[in-house]
Design an enzyme around this catalytic site. Structure first.
Site, PDB file in Angstrom:
ATOM      1  N   SER A 155     -35.009  29.689  27.689  1.00  0.00           N
ATOM      2  CA  SER A 155     -34.413  29.144  28.815  1.00  0.00           C
ATOM      3  C   SER A 155     -35.525  28.680  29.450  1.00  0.00           C
ATOM      4  O   SER A 155     -36.913  29.060  29.334  1.00  0.00           O
ATOM      5  CB  SER A 155     -33.807  30.212  29.467  1.00  0.00           C
ATOM      6  N   TYR A 180     -35.746  38.928  33.077  1.00  0.00           N
ATOM      7  CA  TYR A 180     -35.295  37.876  32.378  1.00  0.00           C
ATOM      8  C   TYR A 180     -36.013  36.839  31.770  1.00  0.00           C
ATOM      9  O   TYR A 180     -36.101  36.375  30.593  1.00  0.00           O
ATOM     10  CB  TYR A 180     -34.020  37.031  33.226  1.00  0.00           C
TER      11      TYR A 180
END
Length: 317
Positions: A155, A180
């Site tokens: 991502s 994350y």
């Protein structure tokens, strides 16, 4: 640092769909393993691959839910990436079938969850998004065919954090977004590390940013937070044109898994069905990959740590 991270002119863009990328591609006789391939981008990826003729295996933490969502288009098996015993059990079952694998897409993941510990106290995002996939791919290596591809779904969130070598497991204070970011950086470095080790066996690895897509990945984010981030309005509708559809979001991972344009390449980070450029850390982020995420020394260090934590390294001498 010299790098192959340069656009090649694929002819696709951020609006391309998985079906468009696979138009004219015949995957008959190919077998793909897609983790989390029953929800969000994973479901669209599974549909696109099966429509092109591939046989898809979907390992899932909730196999009953997965089977219902897939409606018979793929095989479903049980796998919890946060549990190494579950990884061992799944890979043993698969290897016992004697089937070869042409594509692995590490699609499953969690994002910005409350502090959660799995296994021996590992931070859940790092453990699920990275360590579980590290163990899975290494365990399945004997089944990978010549010219197989492994795709790690990362991502743009990798920009939120490099690997925190002094506290990978967030034992000294937890930040869900930094955790994350670290996990997504780990996905990129995994592809760099795997490609360096497996290319002599004819196996190549890629990582990618699928784009911003509203899917069940956002399950841990309250509506108020997504409104504050500018993602949705008060009615829950996406704001602006920054989000892709799931069909568009799945495009880059099926392109990574199948495109002949990437033959002979590997270890690169992709976005919008294209090789990404290296991003500058000193300028506002407009796409691309951070230098620390494709650093081969960082990749080797992460590989060693992951092998130590999981006890799995198919390339150990």
């Amino acid at each position: 640092m010299t790098t192959p991270q340069h656009k090649l002119g694929s002819g696709f863009d951020r609006s391309s769909t998985a079906a468009e990328v696979l138009a004219g591609v015949d995957l008959s006789g190919k077998l793909a393993v897609v983790t989390g391939g029953y929800s969000g981008l994973g479901l669209e990826t599974t549909r696109a691959l099966t429509n092109a003729g591939a046989h898809v295996v979907v390992p899932a933490r909730r196999p009953e839910t997965a089977a219902e969502a897939l409606g018979g288009i793929a095989d479903v098996d049980r796998l919890d990436l946060g549990d190494l015993n579950s990884v061992d059990d799944f890979t043993e079952r698969f290897l016992a079938t004697g089937r070869g694998i042409d594509i692995i897409i590490n699609n499953a993941g969690i994002m910005a969850c409350p502090e959660t510990r799995v296994g021996p106290g590992w931070e859940a995002q790092f453990a699920t998004n990275h360590l579980g996939h590290h163990a899975l791919v290494n365990r399945l290596l004997p089944a990978l065919n010549d010219n197989a591809r492994v795709v790690a779904v990362s991502s743009a969130g990798h920009r939120r954090s490099p690997i925190r070598w002094d506290d990978v497991q967030f034992t000294n204070g937890y930040d869900k977004w930094e955790a994350y970011g670290q996990a997504k950086t780990a996905n990129v470095l995994f592809a760099v590390g795997l490609d360096a080790r497996a290319r002599d066996r004819g196996i190549r690895a890629f990582s990618l940013h699928p784009g911003g897509i509203l899917t069940p990945l956002q399950r841990h984010l309250p509506t108020e937070e997504m409104v504050a981030l500018g993602w949705i309005d008060e009615d829950g509708k996406p704001i602006g044109d920054g989000f892709k559809t799931p069909e568009q979001g799945a495009a880059t991972q099926v392109w990574a898994a199948t495109s002949p344009q990437l033959d002979g390449m590997g270890g690169v980070y992709l976005e919008d069905c294209e090789i990404a450029e290296v991003a500058s850390l000193d300028e506002p982020f407009t796409g691309g990959v951070s230098p620390y995420a494709i650093d081969p020394d960082q990749a080797d260090r992460l590989w060693a740590l992951s092998a130590e934590l999981t006890g799995v390294d198919a390339f150990a001498e």
